[in-house]
Design a protein around this motif. Structure first.
Motif, PDB file in Angstrom:
ATOM      1  N   MET A   1       0.849  -1.198   0.000  1.00 46.51           N
ATOM      2  CA  MET A   1       0.000   0.000   0.000  1.00 46.51           C
ATOM      3  C   MET A   1       0.884   1.248   0.000  1.00 46.51           C
ATOM      4  SD  MET A   1      -3.398   0.567   0.682  1.00 46.51           S
ATOM      5  CE  MET A   1      -4.367   1.989   1.009  1.00 46.51           C
ATOM      6  N   MET A   2       0.618   2.108  -0.946  1.00 43.79           N
ATOM      7  CA  MET A   2       1.416   3.324  -1.043  1.00 43.79           C
ATOM      8  C   MET A   2       0.932   4.375  -0.050  1.00 43.79           C
ATOM      9  SD  MET A   2       2.557   5.427  -4.357  1.00 43.79           S
ATOM     10  CE  MET A   2       1.450   6.786  -4.396  1.00 43.79           C
ATOM     11  N   PRO A   3       1.860   5.130   0.538  1.00 37.19           N
ATOM     12  CA  PRO A   3       1.455   6.218   1.430  1.00 37.19           C
ATOM     13  C   PRO A   3       0.533   7.210   0.708  1.00 37.19           C
ATOM     14  CG  PRO A   3       3.797   5.766   1.677  1.00 37.19           C
ATOM     15  CD  PRO A   3       3.320   4.964   0.502  1.00 37.19           C
ATOM     16  N   SER A   4      -0.345   7.837   1.462  1.00 41.74           N
ATOM     17  CA  SER A   4      -1.320   8.775   0.890  1.00 41.74           C
ATOM     18  C   SER A   4      -0.638  10.070   0.431  1.00 41.74           C
ATOM     19  CB  SER A   4      -2.380   9.122   1.934  1.00 41.74           C
ATOM     20  OG  SER A   4      -1.796   9.921   2.956  1.00 41.74           O
ATOM     21  N   ARG A   5      -1.388  10.852  -0.323  1.00 43.42           N
ATOM     22  CA  ARG A   5      -0.869  12.154  -0.753  1.00 43.42           C
ATOM     23  C   ARG A   5      -0.585  13.050   0.447  1.00 43.42           C
ATOM     24  NH1 ARG A   5      -2.845  14.312  -6.549  1.00 43.42           N
ATOM     25  NH2 ARG A   5      -2.614  12.357  -7.687  1.00 43.42           N
ATOM     26  N   ASP A   6      -1.465  13.023   1.439  1.00 38.49           N
ATOM     27  CA  ASP A   6      -1.223  13.837   2.640  1.00 38.49           C
ATOM     28  C   ASP A   6       0.063  13.409   3.337  1.00 38.49           C
ATOM     29  OD1 ASP A   6      -3.441  15.461   2.306  1.00 38.49           O
ATOM     30  OD2 ASP A   6      -4.714  14.300   3.667  1.00 38.49           O
ATOM     31  N   THR A   7       0.291  12.108   3.417  1.00 39.28           N
ATOM     32  CA  THR A   7       1.526  11.602   4.024  1.00 39.28           C
ATOM     33  C   THR A   7       2.740  12.092   3.239  1.00 39.28           C
ATOM     34  OG1 THR A   7       0.392   9.656   4.895  1.00 39.28           O
ATOM     35  CG2 THR A   7       2.790   9.489   4.652  1.00 39.28           C
ATOM     36  N   SER A   8       2.641  12.057   1.911  1.00 38.27           N
ATOM     37  CA  SER A   8       3.748  12.522   1.069  1.00 38.27           C
ATOM     38  C   SER A   8       3.981  14.019   1.237  1.00 38.27           C
ATOM     39  CB  SER A   8       3.467  12.186  -0.395  1.00 38.27           C
ATOM     40  OG  SER A   8       3.435  10.790  -0.576  1.00 38.27           O
ATOM     41  N   HIS A  67      22.248  13.720  -2.522  1.00 35.20           N
ATOM     42  CA  HIS A  67      21.028  13.710  -3.351  1.00 35.20           C
ATOM     43  C   HIS A  67      21.240  12.938  -4.641  1.00 35.20           C
ATOM     44  CE1 HIS A  67      17.503  15.122  -5.501  1.00 35.20           C
ATOM     45  NE2 HIS A  67      18.280  15.545  -6.473  1.00 35.20           N
ATOM     46  N   PRO A  68      20.321  12.091  -5.060  1.00 34.15           N
ATOM     47  CA  PRO A  68      19.103  11.623  -4.393  1.00 34.15           C
ATOM     48  C   PRO A  68      19.297  10.308  -3.623  1.00 34.15           C
ATOM     49  CG  PRO A  68      19.021  10.916  -6.658  1.00 34.15           C
ATOM     50  CD  PRO A  68      20.341  11.644  -6.469  1.00 34.15           C
ATOM     51  N   LYS A  69      20.544   9.924  -3.418  1.00 34.82           N
ATOM     52  CA  LYS A  69      20.818   8.620  -2.798  1.00 34.82           C
ATOM     53  C   LYS A  69      20.254   8.493  -1.387  1.00 34.82           C
ATOM     54  CE  LYS A  69      24.690   7.330  -5.643  1.00 34.82           C
ATOM     55  NZ  LYS A  69      25.930   6.615  -5.700  1.00 34.82           N
ATOM     56  N   LYS A  70      20.300   9.553  -0.609  1.00 34.42           N
ATOM     57  CA  LYS A  70      19.770   9.498   0.761  1.00 34.42           C
ATOM     58  C   LYS A  70      18.274   9.163   0.721  1.00 34.42           C
ATOM     59  CE  LYS A  70      20.537  10.436   5.196  1.00 34.42           C
ATOM     60  NZ  LYS A  70      21.493   9.722   6.023  1.00 34.42           N
ATOM     61  N   ALA A  71      17.566   9.794  -0.204  1.00 34.21           N
ATOM     62  CA  ALA A  71      16.125   9.536  -0.315  1.00 34.21           C
ATOM     63  C   ALA A  71      15.850   8.126  -0.809  1.00 34.21           C
ATOM     64  CB  ALA A  71      15.473  10.559  -1.245  1.00 34.21           C
ATOM     65  N   VAL A  72      16.550   7.699  -1.864  1.00 31.39           N
ATOM     66  CA  VAL A  72      16.218   6.406  -2.482  1.00 31.39           C
ATOM     67  C   VAL A  72      16.756   5.209  -1.703  1.00 31.39           C
ATOM     68  CG1 VAL A  72      15.996   7.426  -4.770  1.00 31.39           C
ATOM     69  CG2 VAL A  72      18.155   6.370  -4.133  1.00 31.39           C
ATOM     70  N   GLU A  73      17.799   5.415  -0.919  1.00 22.47           N
ATOM     71  CA  GLU A  73      18.370   4.290  -0.175  1.00 22.47           C
ATOM     72  C   GLU A  73      17.868   4.197   1.258  1.00 22.47           C
ATOM     73  OE1 GLU A  73      22.621   4.665  -0.581  1.00 22.47           O
ATOM     74  OE2 GLU A  73      22.539   4.277  -2.747  1.00 22.47           O
ATOM     75  N   GLU A  74      17.438   5.326   1.828  1.00 23.47           N
ATOM     76  CA  GLU A  74      17.027   5.316   3.237  1.00 23.47           C
ATOM     77  C   GLU A  74      15.609   5.842   3.472  1.00 23.47           C
ATOM     78  OE1 GLU A  74      19.948   7.176   5.807  1.00 23.47           O
ATOM     79  OE2 GLU A  74      21.578   6.477   4.507  1.00 23.47           O
ATOM     80  N   ILE A  75      15.398   7.100   3.159  1.00 23.42           N
ATOM     81  CA  ILE A  75      14.167   7.782   3.560  1.00 23.42           C
ATOM     82  C   ILE A  75      12.913   7.140   2.961  1.00 23.42           C
ATOM     83  CG2 ILE A  75      12.921   9.970   3.555  1.00 23.42           C
ATOM     84  CD1 ILE A  75      15.770  11.329   3.308  1.00 23.42           C
ATOM     85  N   LEU A  76      12.888   6.988   1.650  1.00 28.39           N
ATOM     86  CA  LEU A  76      11.674   6.488   0.998  1.00 28.39           C
ATOM     87  C   LEU A  76      11.405   5.008   1.255  1.00 28.39           C
ATOM     88  CD1 LEU A  76      11.993   8.565  -2.278  1.00 28.39           C
ATOM     89  CD2 LEU A  76      10.417   8.962  -0.378  1.00 28.39           C
ATOM     90  N   PRO A  77      12.416   4.140   1.219  1.00 23.01           N
ATOM     91  CA  PRO A  77      12.128   2.733   1.557  1.00 23.01           C
ATOM     92  C   PRO A  77      11.604   2.570   2.991  1.00 23.01           C
ATOM     93  CG  PRO A  77      14.251   2.889   0.452  1.00 23.01           C
ATOM     94  CD  PRO A  77      13.796   4.296   0.745  1.00 23.01           C
ATOM     95  N   GLU A  78      12.205   3.314   3.922  1.00 21.22           N
ATOM     96  CA  GLU A  78      11.767   3.237   5.320  1.00 21.22           C
ATOM     97  C   GLU A  78      10.346   3.751   5.498  1.00 21.22           C
ATOM     98  OE1 GLU A  78      14.747   5.227   7.691  1.00 21.22           O
ATOM     99  OE2 GLU A  78      16.302   3.798   7.072  1.00 21.22           O
ATOM    100  N   ALA A  79       9.930   4.686   4.633  1.00 18.06           N
ATOM    101  CA  ALA A  79       8.583   5.257   4.719  1.00 18.06           C
ATOM    102  C   ALA A  79       7.551   4.440   3.937  1.00 18.06           C
ATOM    103  CB  ALA A  79       8.598   6.708   4.218  1.00 18.06           C
ATOM    104  N   GLY A  80       7.986   3.361   3.283  1.00 17.72           N
ATOM    105  CA  GLY A  80       7.052   2.455   2.625  1.00 17.72           C
ATOM    106  C   GLY A  80       6.673   2.800   1.197  1.00 17.72           C
ATOM    107  N   TYR A  81       7.497   3.566   0.499  1.00 18.04           N
ATOM    108  CA  TYR A  81       7.191   3.908  -0.891  1.00 18.04           C
ATOM    109  C   TYR A  81       7.548   2.754  -1.815  1.00 18.04           C
ATOM    110  CZ  TYR A  81       5.899   8.509   0.541  1.00 18.04           C
ATOM    111  OH  TYR A  81       5.232   9.546   1.144  1.00 18.04           O
TER     112      TYR A  81
END
Length: 182
Positions: A1-8, A67-81
Motif C-alpha cells: 500500500m502506497m502512502p497517501s498524498r497527505d503523508t507525502s 542527493h538523491p541517494k539518501k532519499a532512495v536508499e534510506e528515507i523512501l524505503p523506510e517510509a514504505g514507498y
C-alpha cells in the motif's frame, strides 16, 4: 500500500523548508499527474506519478551532497514507498546515481524536472505568470544562456526526446498543466 498524498506532503515539508523548493516539487508533481492522466493511467498509477514528482528532490535541502541517494536508499524505503517510485527518483539524476531513465515513469520524471524549474523562472518574469505564457517565450528564454544559467539545456532537450515529444509540444503541455495549478 502506497502512502497517501497527505503523508507525502507531510514528508515533503519535514525534509524541505525552502518554499521555492517546495513549490518546484509541487510543480513537478502536477506535471507528472497530468501526463499520467493523459496516458490513461489507473488512479493508482496517477498517484505514483504525482508522488514521484513531489518527492524527487526530497533530500536536496538537508543532504545536497547525497542527493538523491539518501532519499532512495534510506528515507523512501523506510517510509514504505513502492520500488517504481523510488527508481524514478533515482533515475531523475543519472549524473549523480549512474541510473539512466528507462521506464515510462522514469523518463517522464526526468523530462519534467528541469523544464518545470526553468518554466517557473520564466513565469516569475511575466506579469501574468502562466496564464498567458506562450511556447515561443519559453523557447526564447532557453536560447538566452544567461537566463536561469544553472538549468542544463541539454537535459531539457534529452527529456523531450525520452518521452517522444517535440520540445514545443512538451512545453505547451506543461504550460497547460501549470495553469491548472496556479
Amino acid at each position: 500500500m502506497m502512502p497517501s498524498r497527505d503523508t507525502s506532503l507531510n514528508l515533503l515539508t519535514k525534509f524541505i523548508e525552502n518554499e521555492n523548493l517546495q513549490h518546484h516539487s509541487k510543480m513537478v508533481a502536477k506535471a507528472m499527474e497530468e501526463y499520467a492522466k493523459s496516458l490513461d493511467k489507473s488512479d493508482v498509477e496517477v498517484d505514483k506519478w504525482w508522488t514521484a514528482g513531489l518527492l524527487h528532490d526530497l533530500d536536496w535541502e538537508k543532504y545536497p551532497d547525497e542527493h538523491p541517494k539518501k532519499a532512495v536508499e534510506e528515507i523512501l524505503p523506510e517510509a514504505g514507498y513502492p520500488e517504481d517510485v523510488i527508481s524514478a527518483i533515482e533515475a531523475h539524476a543519472p549524473d549523480r546515481t549512474g541510473k539512466e531513465p528507462e521506464t515510462e515513469i522514469e523518463r517522464y520524471l526526468f523530462a519534467c524536472d528541469e523544464l518545470s524549474g526553468f518554466m517557473n523562472a520564466v513565469s516569475l518574469m511575466r506579469p501574468n505568470g502562466f496564464s498567458d505564457m506562450k511556447v515561443k517565450s519559453v523557447r526564447k528564454k532557453l536560447k538566452d544562456k544567461r537566463f536561469a544559467e544553472n538549468v542544463p539545456r541539454e537535459d531539457i532537450q534529452k527529456g523531450a526526446k525520452l518521452i517522444g515529444k517535440d520540445l514545443a509540444e512538451h512545453i505547451q503541455f506543461l504550460i497547460d498543466s501549470f495553469k491548472k495549478l496556479f
